[in-house]
Each structure stands twice: as C-alpha cells, then as structure tokens.
Design a protein around this motif. Sequence first.
Motif, PDB file in Angstrom:
ATOM      1  N   SER A   1       0.999  -0.770  -0.220  1.00  0.00           N
ATOM      2  CA  SER A   1       0.261  -0.214  -0.155  1.00  0.00           C
ATOM      3  C   SER A   1       0.791   1.269   0.338  1.00  0.00           C
ATOM      4  O   SER A   1       1.007   2.342  -0.563  1.00  0.00           O
ATOM      5  CB  SER A   1      -1.384  -0.128   1.303  1.00  0.00           C
ATOM      6  OG  SER A   1      -1.929  -1.124   1.594  1.00  0.00           O
TER       7      SER A   1
ATOM      8  N   ALA B   1       0.762  -4.380  -7.616  1.00  0.00           N
ATOM      9  CA  ALA B   1      -1.129  -4.587  -6.934  1.00  0.00           C
ATOM     10  C   ALA B   1      -0.730  -6.089  -7.245  1.00  0.00           C
ATOM     11  O   ALA B   1      -1.671  -6.338  -6.518  1.00  0.00           O
ATOM     12  CB  ALA B   1      -1.900  -3.433  -7.106  1.00  0.00           C
ATOM     13  N   ALA B   2      -0.718  -6.388  -8.528  1.00  0.00           N
ATOM     14  CA  ALA B   2      -1.468  -7.708  -8.873  1.00  0.00           C
ATOM     15  C   ALA B   2      -1.098  -8.605  -7.833  1.00  0.00           C
ATOM     16  O   ALA B   2      -1.209  -9.395  -7.421  1.00  0.00           O
ATOM     17  CB  ALA B   2      -1.820  -8.000 -10.462  1.00  0.00           C
TER      18      ALA B   2
ATOM     19  N   LEU C   1      -1.263  -8.686  -4.141  1.00  0.00           N
ATOM     20  CA  LEU C   1      -2.634  -9.872  -3.826  1.00  0.00           C
ATOM     21  C   LEU C   1      -2.653 -11.335  -3.923  1.00  0.00           C
ATOM     22  O   LEU C   1      -3.157 -11.887  -3.616  1.00  0.00           O
ATOM     23  CB  LEU C   1      -3.758  -9.588  -5.087  1.00  0.00           C
ATOM     24  CG  LEU C   1      -4.685  -8.124  -4.969  1.00  0.00           C
ATOM     25  CD1 LEU C   1      -5.324  -7.526  -5.925  1.00  0.00           C
ATOM     26  CD2 LEU C   1      -4.764  -8.483  -3.398  1.00  0.00           C
TER      27      LEU C   1
ATOM     28  N   THR D   1      -7.312 -11.832   1.007  1.00  0.00           N
ATOM     29  CA  THR D   1      -8.297 -10.674  -0.142  1.00  0.00           C
ATOM     30  C   THR D   1      -8.174  -9.650  -0.146  1.00  0.00           C
ATOM     31  O   THR D   1      -7.824  -8.483  -0.487  1.00  0.00           O
ATOM     32  CB  THR D   1      -6.878 -11.658  -1.184  1.00  0.00           C
ATOM     33  OG1 THR D   1      -9.273 -12.176  -1.318  1.00  0.00           O
ATOM     34  CG2 THR D   1      -6.448 -12.602  -1.497  1.00  0.00           C
ATOM     35  N   PHE D   2      -9.386  -9.931   0.175  1.00  0.00           N
ATOM     36  CA  PHE D   2      -9.998  -8.670   0.354  1.00  0.00           C
ATOM     37  C   PHE D   2      -9.990  -6.941   1.295  1.00  0.00           C
ATOM     38  O   PHE D   2      -9.407  -6.243   0.165  1.00  0.00           O
ATOM     39  CB  PHE D   2     -11.666  -9.608   0.937  1.00  0.00           C
ATOM     40  CG  PHE D   2     -12.558  -8.206   1.794  1.00  0.00           C
ATOM     41  CD1 PHE D   2     -13.569  -7.636  -0.074  1.00  0.00           C
ATOM     42  CD2 PHE D   2     -13.435  -7.484   2.489  1.00  0.00           C
ATOM     43  CE1 PHE D   2     -14.359  -6.292   0.841  1.00  0.00           C
ATOM     44  CE2 PHE D   2     -14.103  -6.385   2.603  1.00  0.00           C
ATOM     45  CZ  PHE D   2     -14.676  -5.410   2.210  1.00  0.00           C
TER      46      PHE D   2
ATOM     47  N   THR E   1      -6.545  -5.849  -0.891  1.00  0.00           N
ATOM     48  CA  THR E   1      -7.176  -4.940  -2.227  1.00  0.00           C
ATOM     49  C   THR E   1      -8.127  -3.847  -1.388  1.00  0.00           C
ATOM     50  O   THR E   1      -7.763  -2.576  -2.307  1.00  0.00           O
ATOM     51  CB  THR E   1      -8.771  -6.281  -2.816  1.00  0.00           C
ATOM     52  OG1 THR E   1      -8.278  -7.159  -3.303  1.00  0.00           O
ATOM     53  CG2 THR E   1      -9.285  -5.066  -3.769  1.00  0.00           C
TER      54      THR E   1
ATOM     55  N   MET F   1      -5.130  -1.222  -0.459  1.00  0.00           N
ATOM     56  CA  MET F   1      -4.187  -0.822  -1.697  1.00  0.00           C
ATOM     57  C   MET F   1      -5.144   0.003  -2.242  1.00  0.00           C
ATOM     58  O   MET F   1      -4.977   1.434  -3.180  1.00  0.00           O
ATOM     59  CB  MET F   1      -3.529  -1.768  -2.578  1.00  0.00           C
ATOM     60  CG  MET F   1      -2.697  -3.223  -2.082  1.00  0.00           C
ATOM     61  SD  MET F   1      -1.565  -4.481  -2.708  1.00  0.00           S
ATOM     62  CE  MET F   1      -2.894  -5.631  -3.067  1.00  0.00           C
ATOM     63  N   ALA F   2      -6.533  -0.347  -2.557  1.00  0.00           N
ATOM     64  CA  ALA F   2      -7.265   0.592  -3.830  1.00  0.00           C
ATOM     65  C   ALA F   2      -7.540   2.360  -2.333  1.00  0.00           C
ATOM     66  O   ALA F   2      -6.912   3.328  -2.891  1.00  0.00           O
ATOM     67  CB  ALA F   2      -8.189  -0.133  -3.743  1.00  0.00           C
TER      68      ALA F   2
END
Length: 238
Positions: free
Chosen positions: A39, A186-187, A190, A216-217, A220, A223-224
């Motif tokens: 992040s 990012a990918a 995850l 993972t939720f 995500t 990081m978003a």
Amino acid sequence: MKRAHEKKLPDKEIHLVGRIGWLRAAVLGANDGIISTASLILGVASAASSRDEALLAGVAGLVAGAMSMAAGEYVSVSSQADTERADLGRERRELAASPARETDELAAIYVARGVHRHLARQVAQQLMAKDALAAHARDELGISEITTARPIQAALASAATFSIGAAAPLALVLVSPPPVLVPVVAAGSLVFLAVLGFVGARAGGAGIVRGTIRVTFWGTLAMAATTGLGFLFGTVVK
C-alpha cells in the motif's frame, strides 16, 4: 515377544490448537507486511514518484513495520503473561491457605462438566495430590502449556514474518518496468496474499476458501485506498 494380553498404547494425537500462538503472530506479521508495504509503495508510485522513491518508501516501511510488529506483539503478549502470573500467584496462595476448599472448588468444576459428584471428588483429590497448581491452572483458570503466553516467540515470529511479507512487494518493484509498476505490484501482492491465506488456513485447519478470500479482500481495500489517495495528492501537487 509381547504377551497376548498386553495392549498397545494409542498413538499421541497432534492437535492444531498447539499452533495458535505462533500461527497467529506469523499470519498477522506476513499479512501486515504485504499489505502495508504494498500500500505504501502504491501510494507513493501513484503520486507520479520515481521507482527509486517508491522503493525507498517500501524499505523504510519494512524496517519500521518489523520493529513496530515486534514491539507491539511483545508488549501485548507480555501483558497476557503478567496476568497469567498474577492469577497463578493468587491461586498458589489460596492453595496454601485452604487446600480443602480448593479441592471442593475443583470437584465442583468437574461436576458442572457432567462428572458424578463422588467421582469428581476422587479426580480432584488425585490431581491435587500430583500437582495442585497445574490442575487449578488448567481447569479453573484455563492456562495450559499449549495456550500459555510466550512474548519473545510472538515478537520474533511477527518481526520475521512481517519482513518476509514486506520483501515480496519490494521484489516486485525491482523487477517491474516503471510504466507498469502500479498494476504489477498490486496484482502480485494480491497473489501473495492469496497464497498466505491458503497456507494459513491449511496450517490452522480452517476453511481454505474463506481464509483466502478474507485476506485478499482486506488487502484489496487497503491498496485501493492508498493508490487513490496517492493519485489524488499527486494531481493536487501538480
């Protein structure tokens, strides 16, 4: 040769609850290492910073995060250990002052669990004769060798696994071309989180799908949020 009437003792069972102490610290450390470092990198990179700046921010996050995790786990688990010692000290004094009452108390615990009163009394007396404090620690206080607090073990596990987790997104920065650094980190992060969720679920005997999705939720989401903030502030500064 063994005599025919001799019975083979059952093999000792291995229970997953014995892994609780180190597994919790290890999964928490690795998860935090991946999420916080990825992040941080994504936030800096999204602000149109260079790859070197994103890498430096990630390294700083690794060092600071590992120390923070170790200190936090040590303080937290030490507090638990202090409470356990205080309870054991009080129980030791009560056993010395009134052993008969403590025997009655232990027997009452077994009766509440479904043991016949006479048998519960016998069990309590025999356990008290062998190790009274251990019997009360286990059955009255819920303290056992498996669940007892181990501050140093928790601190080292958290620091080590945080560093390992944080190293994963840092490695992605090193191999990613600058134009695609953000999507690759990012990918890839995850994927690392999904693997961590899978391994943690298997080690703890939990549901694999649920453990993987849960990790993972939240990764995500974190990081978003930092990517969006980095892009926003980078645009404002420009």
